[in-house]
Design an enzyme around this catalytic site. Structure first.
Site, PDB file in Angstrom:
ATOM      1  N   GLU A 178      42.340  34.970  42.592  1.00 55.50           N
ATOM      2  CA  GLU A 178      42.908  35.967  43.525  1.00 55.50           C
ATOM      3  C   GLU A 178      42.289  35.867  44.918  1.00 55.50           C
ATOM      4  O   GLU A 178      41.703  36.819  45.428  1.00 55.50           O
ATOM      5  CB  GLU A 178      42.713  37.374  42.960  1.00 55.50           C
ATOM      6  CG  GLU A 178      43.420  37.578  41.624  1.00 55.50           C
ATOM      7  CD  GLU A 178      43.392  39.022  41.137  1.00 55.50           C
ATOM      8  OE1 GLU A 178      42.412  39.720  41.423  1.00 55.50           O
ATOM      9  OE2 GLU A 178      44.360  39.440  40.480  1.00 55.50           O
ATOM     10  N   GLU A 370      48.039  36.139  34.779  1.00 59.65           N
ATOM     11  CA  GLU A 370      47.466  37.458  34.441  1.00 59.65           C
ATOM     12  C   GLU A 370      48.577  38.486  34.491  1.00 59.65           C
ATOM     13  O   GLU A 370      49.370  38.492  35.439  1.00 59.65           O
ATOM     14  CB  GLU A 370      46.407  37.916  35.462  1.00 59.65           C
ATOM     15  CG  GLU A 370      45.055  37.314  35.309  1.00 59.65           C
ATOM     16  CD  GLU A 370      44.024  37.956  36.224  1.00 59.65           C
ATOM     17  OE1 GLU A 370      44.069  39.190  36.430  1.00 59.65           O
ATOM     18  OE2 GLU A 370      43.184  37.212  36.740  1.00 59.65           O
TER      19      GLU A 370
HETATM   20  C1  BG6 Z   1      42.642  40.962  38.257  1.00 56.87           C
HETATM   21  C2  BG6 Z   1      41.361  40.198  38.068  1.00 56.87           C
HETATM   22  O1  BG6 Z   1      42.731  41.433  39.531  1.00 56.87           O
HETATM   23  O2  BG6 Z   1      42.804  42.121  37.521  1.00 56.87           O
HETATM   24  C3  BG6 Z   1      40.705  40.374  36.726  1.00 56.87           C
HETATM   25  O3  BG6 Z   1      41.560  38.826  38.304  1.00 56.87           O
HETATM   26  C4  BG6 Z   1      40.786  41.827  36.325  1.00 56.87           C
HETATM   27  O4  BG6 Z   1      39.385  39.903  36.775  1.00 56.87           O
HETATM   28  C5  BG6 Z   1      42.238  42.236  36.225  1.00 56.87           C
HETATM   29  O5  BG6 Z   1      40.102  42.142  35.166  1.00 56.87           O
HETATM   30  C6  BG6 Z   1      42.470  43.653  35.750  1.00 56.87           C
HETATM   31  O6  BG6 Z   1      41.700  44.543  36.483  1.00 56.87           O
HETATM   32  P1  BG6 Z   1      40.757  45.593  35.780  1.00 56.87           P
HETATM   33  O7  BG6 Z   1      40.037  46.259  36.868  1.00 56.87           O
HETATM   34  O8  BG6 Z   1      41.654  46.489  35.036  1.00 56.87           O
HETATM   35  O9  BG6 Z   1      39.861  44.806  34.899  1.00 56.87           O
END
Ligand code: BG6
Length: 472
Positions: A178, A370
């Site tokens: 990101e 993701e």
């Molecule tokens: C993304 C990141 O922005 O979101 C991850 O690359 C992160 O590392 C994921 O875990 C979800 O965010 P969070 O804060 O719910 O863990």
């Protein structure tokens, strides 16, 4: 509808700092993330740079879910679900514990050899992020993170070592996790705190961004030279921002906010700073320290595909009143959409829109690396976790990306986030769970670390086995 059983990566995604634990094992030294406590956003990130105080605080990355010692069991479970790909990252501080050593740490290198071998044994393609929100703490502190150009050399050396070591095992690489998030989450993204209200915020941030872009281009160049058939992707936080109304001023605001994110993909996919950046830099007193050869390097080393995360959308308005939402990137509420327990707007249609926009803009393959719902899971009396809310969320997003593919978008695969529960990046909590597999550990690191399949485990297995056609 499309049958995605062929030539499509189905799997999941995790990162070293949120899963591995073992933060001082086998020669590793602390990374920037190892100094973060859990808790509300401000509290968590305020601990950055302070001495680690184990008597006073729990640091979630130190144990995480202990993937370092459980990876064989976890990969077996991923295989059982039918994964043909797993995205994880290499912890830079396992390979170069301080970041500036002459020689890499052999034990760290060996760990990833073993990990990749285990994946390959089951036919699981390693999709590897070179650095996912962690930097060796020593160089981050000594040089002040990516605002220093010295970081480029350290990163380049690290890349050379890992490409040479894993060139026969890993073909698909992602440079910075990101990368666009460094403008709003400096500690995670650029190993340095950035304060929005400081007068040099823009200048410091965009100079650091330039250093990262140059480093990423160098990584692409090395990857092509060292890894036969290697592919390098950029990875951006997929941030689609709608205009709050059809007032042209709101539309303009949304365009500007979207461009803050596109600036990174424009450079990495097209090879040059976009025309609109000139005015943005000028009006915000940003003067980028461009060295001889930088622009040529960016031009000649664009990425092969665009990987992105997708969780939520936001809205932008020219009017500064209104509710703000989200706990990472902050934006405005959308009255048409519901939010997760953590205030993230849920918007499957936004995924289709974003994919269409990205593909129209670059005409290069996309990779959804993701996506998912962070939710509290309860163990029921029958000992099971009935996470129908997660199934529902994922189902709607799979439907959305399949529609985008029908629209003509080329998608390499789908790797939902936190396929096994792990530490939340924004809050450090374990209770914000994403997984198909539950891990018995709480927000303070207490628990048996036992792995338990949730209902979504069998559901996802069926989805993969049917090539994405059976979403029931
Ligand atoms: C993304 C990141 O922005 O979101 C991850 O690359 C992160 O590392 C994921 O875990 C979800 O965010 P969070 O804060 O719910 O863990």
């Amino acid at each position: 509808m499309k049958d995605l059983s062929k030539k499509f990566f189905w799997g999941g995604a995790i990162s070293a700092n949120q899963a591995e634990g073992a933060y001082l094992e086998d020669g590793k030294l602390p990374s920037t993330t190892d100094t973060l406590i859990s808790g509300p956003h401000m509290e968590r990130f305020a601990s950055f740079g302070k001495e680690i105080d184990l008597d006073k605080y729990y640091y979630p990355s130190h144990k995480a879910i202990d993937f370092y010692h459980h990876y064989k069991e976890d990969i077996k479970l991923f295989h059982e679900m039918g994964f043909n790909a797993l995205r994880t990252s290499i912890a830079w501080s396992r390979i170069f514990p301080r970041g500036d050593e002459k020689e890499p740490n052999e034990k760290g290198l060996q760990f990833y050899d073993d990990l990749f071998d285990e994946m390959l044994k089951y036919g699981i393609e390693p999709i590897i992020t070179i650095t996912h929100y962690e930097t060796p703490l020593f160089i981050a502190e000594k040089y002040g993170g990516w605002k220093s150009r010295e970081m480029i050399g350290f990163f380049e050396k690290y890349c050379k070592v890992i490409f040479e070591r894993y060139k026969d095992k890993v073909k698909i690489w992602l440079n910075f996790n990101e990368i666009n998030s460094m403008t709003f989450m400096g500690i995670l993204g650029a190993a340095m705190p950035v304060f929005r209200n400081s007068p040099d915020f823009f200048d410091v941030t965009y100079n650091a961004a330039h250093n990262m872009l140059v480093a990423a281009a160098k990584a692409t160049k090395l990857c092509k030279e060292i890894v036969k058939d290697g592919k390098m992707g950029m990875m951006m936080a997929g941030q689609l921002i709608y205009a709050a109304t059809c007032n042209p001023d709101d539309e303009w605001q949304a365009l500007c906010e979207n461009r803050r994110h596109f600036l990174f993909s424009d450079v990495m996919m097209r090879g040059h700073y976009p025309a609109y950046s000139k005015r943005f830099f000028r009006e915000n007193n940003i003067s980028i320290d461009i060295h001889d050869g930088d622009l040529e390097l960016l031009k000649n080393n664009t990425c092969d595909f665009l990987a992105f995360s997708y969780y939520a959308t936001m809205t932008a308005s020219s009017d500064s009143s209104g509710n703000m939402t989200g706990n990472m990137a902050i934006g405005r509420d959308n009255p048409y959409l519901k939010k997760s327990e953590w205030g993230w707007i849920m918007d499957p249609m936004g995924l289709r829109l974003l994919m269409n926009q990205l593909y129209n803009r670059y005409e290069m393959p996309l990779f959804l690396v993701e996506n998912g719902l962070g939710a509290k899971d309860e163990i029921s009396e029958d000992g099971k976790i009935h996470d129908s809310y997660r199934i529902e969320y994922l189902k709607e997003h799979i439907e959305a990306f399949k529609e985008a593919m029908e629209d003509g978008v080329e998608l390499m695969g789908y790797l939902p986030w936190g396929c096994i529960d792990l530490v939340s990046c924004s809050t450090g909590e374990m209770s914000k769970r994403y997984g198909f597999i539950y891990v018995d550990v709480d927000d303070n690191g207490n628990g048996t670390f036992k792995r338990v399949k949730k209902d979504s485990f069998d559901w996802y297995k069926k989805v993969i086995n049917s090539g994405g056609t059976d979403l029931r």
